[in-house]
Design a protein around this motif. Structure first.
Motif, PDB file in Angstrom:
ATOM      1  N   SER A 245     -25.251   6.158  -6.356  1.00 46.00           N
ATOM      2  CA  SER A 245     -26.055   6.744  -7.435  1.00 46.00           C
ATOM      3  C   SER A 245     -27.478   6.181  -7.441  1.00 46.00           C
ATOM      4  CB  SER A 245     -25.406   6.511  -8.798  1.00 46.00           C
ATOM      5  OG  SER A 245     -25.368   5.135  -9.032  1.00 46.00           O
ATOM      6  N   ALA A 246     -27.633   4.965  -6.895  1.00 44.72           N
ATOM      7  CA  ALA A 246     -28.972   4.358  -6.837  1.00 44.72           C
ATOM      8  C   ALA A 246     -29.900   5.190  -5.963  1.00 44.72           C
ATOM      9  CB  ALA A 246     -28.895   2.937  -6.297  1.00 44.72           C
ATOM     10  N   ALA A 247     -29.335   5.982  -5.071  1.00 42.13           N
ATOM     11  CA  ALA A 247     -30.173   6.795  -4.186  1.00 42.13           C
ATOM     12  C   ALA A 247     -30.140   8.264  -4.618  1.00 42.13           C
ATOM     13  CB  ALA A 247     -29.707   6.642  -2.746  1.00 42.13           C
ATOM     14  N   GLU A 248     -29.755   8.517  -5.871  1.00 42.79           N
ATOM     15  CA  GLU A 248     -29.779   9.892  -6.398  1.00 42.79           C
ATOM     16  C   GLU A 248     -30.684   9.947  -7.627  1.00 42.79           C
ATOM     17  OE1 GLU A 248     -25.597  10.577  -6.762  1.00 42.79           O
ATOM     18  OE2 GLU A 248     -25.424  11.159  -4.653  1.00 42.79           O
ATOM     19  N   LYS A 249     -31.094  11.157  -8.004  1.00 44.29           N
ATOM     20  CA  LYS A 249     -32.137  11.258  -9.044  1.00 44.29           C
ATOM     21  C   LYS A 249     -31.652  10.954 -10.463  1.00 44.29           C
ATOM     22  CE  LYS A 249     -35.091  14.539  -6.711  1.00 44.29           C
ATOM     23  NZ  LYS A 249     -35.084  15.958  -6.488  1.00 44.29           N
ATOM     24  N   GLY A 250     -30.349  11.086 -10.694  1.00 42.74           N
ATOM     25  CA  GLY A 250     -29.785  10.710 -11.998  1.00 42.74           C
ATOM     26  C   GLY A 250     -30.476  11.370 -13.176  1.00 42.74           C
ATOM     27  N   GLY A 251     -30.756  12.652 -13.084  1.00 45.02           N
ATOM     28  CA  GLY A 251     -31.316  13.396 -14.211  1.00 45.02           C
ATOM     29  C   GLY A 251     -32.837  13.428 -14.260  1.00 45.02           C
ATOM     30  N   TYR A 252     -33.494  12.591 -13.486  1.00 43.54           N
ATOM     31  CA  TYR A 252     -34.966  12.619 -13.461  1.00 43.54           C
ATOM     32  C   TYR A 252     -35.437  13.744 -12.540  1.00 43.54           C
ATOM     33  CZ  TYR A 252     -35.376   8.067 -15.758  1.00 43.54           C
ATOM     34  OH  TYR A 252     -35.327   7.044 -16.664  1.00 43.54           O
ATOM     35  N   PRO A 253     -36.589  14.345 -12.832  1.00 46.40           N
ATOM     36  CA  PRO A 253     -37.073  15.418 -11.949  1.00 46.40           C
ATOM     37  C   PRO A 253     -37.509  14.903 -10.585  1.00 46.40           C
ATOM     38  CG  PRO A 253     -38.680  14.962 -13.685  1.00 46.40           C
ATOM     39  CD  PRO A 253     -37.463  14.155 -14.005  1.00 46.40           C
ATOM     40  N   HIS A 254     -37.922  13.657 -10.517  1.00 44.40           N
ATOM     41  CA  HIS A 254     -38.368  13.092  -9.238  1.00 44.40           C
ATOM     42  C   HIS A 254     -37.885  11.654  -9.103  1.00 44.40           C
ATOM     43  CE1 HIS A 254     -41.429  16.257  -9.958  1.00 44.40           C
ATOM     44  NE2 HIS A 254     -41.227  16.466  -8.667  1.00 44.40           N
ATOM     45  N   PHE A 255     -37.665  11.240  -7.855  1.00 44.12           N
ATOM     46  CA  PHE A 255     -37.311   9.842  -7.603  1.00 44.12           C
ATOM     47  C   PHE A 255     -38.417   8.919  -8.115  1.00 44.12           C
ATOM     48  CE2 PHE A 255     -34.326  11.537  -4.387  1.00 44.12           C
ATOM     49  CZ  PHE A 255     -33.199  10.842  -4.777  1.00 44.12           C
TER      50      PHE A 255
END
Ligand code: F6R
Length: 612
Positions: A245-255
């Motif tokens: 999950s640390a390498a996924e956006k998790g709800g944010y539009p951008h990393f």
């Protein structure tokens, strides 16, 4: 830059390869391709210019390519323009061998010429195809892939990470590395190679980092690693301790936005193991007072944002240590016949731990007898492994090309090291030591509160996003911070921007200030606030629009001159840039958003720069 993934397993390879490449998209690329081998269809290769989605659509998400052995690649063009033909994998003339390559083959031209004399026909302009064709040539001659790979590795010069499959070898993936990272991953479904653990973290945390000169042979059930004389190596396994999950956006539009907001936590992780009962404990760094007293020179060497951390540290360390600290761009340092000897401490700062110039500067420093310390984010990276000592910034995976949380963790870690050395040398008083340490410890909470109150930054971005040239000015630590603010803005919004030491403006650059020019005036550095203000007045007098940054204490003064003001919490001057940088990162982000830029993958840029 380029990304490599390879799979030797029991399931269909293509979906694994596409997923792995997607996870490395952040590194920057301009074309992509995969090769898969099956008993019935032999080698199948598909590659195309442009985004990975184009490749995925072309092969229906991988469904069109059959086989459980394969390699994949995202290419960032160096030799030859980005097009379908120059994309990897490259295939030997007889169609039997497919290869992906990261790095640069320096003697490719002479090998190509020789192979052409033997009648080998080339498809692409790349240095990488030369390796594929040379491999094909030797394989035809000796009939053994392993022998052919050995011959090729002895012939080629330069940097490489290679992934190779052959139509005649049903279950075998061959990998080789020199000066370009490659990691081996062990999983139930099969075994992997990748140039970046991000590509395989979904499937395994059990990895082995390949060393220079090593060759690996992967099957679905085994991985054997050999040195350059084909002696079997016993390799240490590492466990990746961060979650997918640390390498996924998790709800944010951008990393990038996610990573900006992750900074308080990243700093907490970087600090917490190193502060115990009001004292700094750098377990992984051993330097005695006697040794330190003998050190006559300190260099900080890095590139880009990491170099900007070095700029902040120069000011802070010289103040705390009372001895000269030189900050150098790695690309310059390595060729400058640097004054390094056994009494020199050379510090290398690198998020990726793979930046080629920084790596080369490290090797040069070691060759000259210097003591080397690396500040690195990626565990097991080349710089981390080659330096005498390494201190990690625990920022977790940073996916956006523009660094934010890695920069911030580097900054606090450098503050800690500076303070630690100053304490060892006795150049800070006990009170000062405690005051700075407490200020550092308070940072995560201060940053959390600050991030909640920075909504006005997006408003200012919408007001100023259509400027085509922006100047950042400040003195001392504000100047060092301005360098980073300016770089953030230009790399993701493509607006021309420059950072200047305020006092230097009138020696030339002020001629560029005209009515309406946007100047971002940084006034967070307390000791020189009034001096900085007089430079703000100078640009105002020439019609500049001023967006200022300051601390609560100075707000009133700043409001009298500037058109817009962003306020950040105040702290000890040594750590003030850690709080000052947040609105600058957000400003760059929101300006880029307004301009419709590809924020996480800005044009022409790559996450880790493994070429000169
Ligand atoms: C800018 C940026 C680059 C890197 C530079 C060094 O946002 O990310 O300027 O800081 O390429 O990279 P590392 O730190 O990986 O050595």
């Amino acid at each position: 830059m380029c990304g490599i993934i390879g799979f030797a397993g029991r399931d269909e390879a293509a979906p694994f390869l596409l997923d792995g490449l997607a996870r490395m998209e952040y590194r920057g690329y301009d074309s992509a391709g995969i090769a898969v081998r099956s008993e019935t269809l032999g080698l199948q290769v598909n590659k195309t210019k442009g985004r990975l989605q184009v490749l995925s659509d072309l092969i229906h998400g991988g469904a069109d390519m059959k086989g459980n052995l394969g390699i994949g690649h995202t290419r960032w063009a160096t030799h030859g323009e980005p097009n379908d033909i120059n994309a990897h994998p490259h295939v030997s003339e007889d169609g039997k061998i497919a290869l992906v390559h990261n790095g640069i083959i320096e003697n490719y031209a002479e090998i190509k010429e020789q192979l052409m004399k033997y009648g080998v026909k080339f498809q692409s302009e790349t240095d990488s195809e030369v390796v594929a064709q040379l491999l094909g040539y030797h394989y035809k001659e000796c009939g053994s892939m392993l022998e052919a790979v050995g011959r090729v590795l002895r012939r080629i010069e330069g940097a490489y990470a290679l992934g190779i499959i052959c139509a005649d070898y049903p279950n075998t993936l061959i990998a080789a590395r020199k000066d370009s990272p490659l990691v081996l991953g062990y999983s139930e479904k099969g075994n992997f190679i990748a140039s970046d653990v991000t590509a395989i973290i979904k499937h395994t945390r059990d990895v082995v980092y390949m060393d220079d000169g090593e060759i690996a042979i992967l099957t679905p059930d085994s991985i054997d690693v050999f040195d350059d004389e084909m002696n079997l190596q016993s390799k240490e396994h590492s466990v990746i301790d961060w979650d997918v999950s640390a390498a996924e956006k998790g709800g944010y539009p951008h990393f990038m936005l996610k990573e900006i907001y992750e900074q308080p936590e990243a700093i907490r992780k970087t600090l917490s193991p190193r502060i115990r009962e009001g004292k700094l404990v750098l377990d992984d760094f051993h330097m005695s007072k006697e040794y330190l007293q003998e050190i006559s020179r300190i260099f900080i060497v890095a590139c880009g944002s990491s170099y900007h951390v070095g700029m902040v540290s120069k000011y802070n360390w010289e103040r705390m240590l009372r001895r000269p600290v030189e900050v150098c761009l790695a690309s310059e340092f390595r060729y400058s016949d640097p004054l390094v000897d056994d009494k020199t401490l050379v510090i290398f700062i690198s998020q990726s731990g793979e930046t080629l110039d920084t790596m080369a500067a490290l090797r040069e420093s070691k060759r000259l007898g210097g003591r080397t310390l690396a500040i690195v984010n990626v565990v097991g990276s080349s710089i981390a492994r080659e330096a005498d000592d390494v201190l990690y910034t625990w920022a977790g995976p940073e996916i956006a090309v523009a660094t934010t949380k890695a920069y911030s963790t580097q900054l606090v870690l450098m503050d800690l090291i500076g303070l630690y050395l100053a304490d060892l040398l006795g150049t800070v008083s006990k009170e000062e030591y405690q005051t700075i340490l407490q200020a550092v410890e308070a940072l995560p909470e201060q940053m959390e509160a600050e991030l909640k109150g920075l909504e006005n930054v997006s408003y200012f971005a919408s007001r100023y996003f259509n400027h085509d040239s922006i100047f950042f000015i400040g003195r001392n630590l504000d100047y060092a911070m301005g360098l980073e603010g300016s770089l953030k803005l230009k790399e993701i919004s493509y607006i021309h921007s420059e950072a200047y030491a305020s006092g230097e403006l009138k020696h030339g650059t002020i001629s560029l200030i005209e009515p309406g020019t946007l100047v971002v005036a940084l006034g967070t550095y307390g000791p020189l606030f009034d001096k900085a203000m007089s430079n703000v007045v100078e640009v105002k007098a020439r019609g500049a629009e001023v967006l200022a940054l300051t601390v609560e204490e100075q707000l009133e003064k700043m409001q009298k001159v500037a058109d817009s003001v962003v306020v950040v919490p105040g702290t000890h001057p040594v750590v003030q840039p850690s709080l000052g940088i947040l609105p600058l990162q957000l400003f760059a982000y929101y300006v880029a958003l307004q301009r419709g830029c590809d924020i996480d993958k800005p044009r022409n840029l790559a996450k880790s720069v493994t070429v000169e």
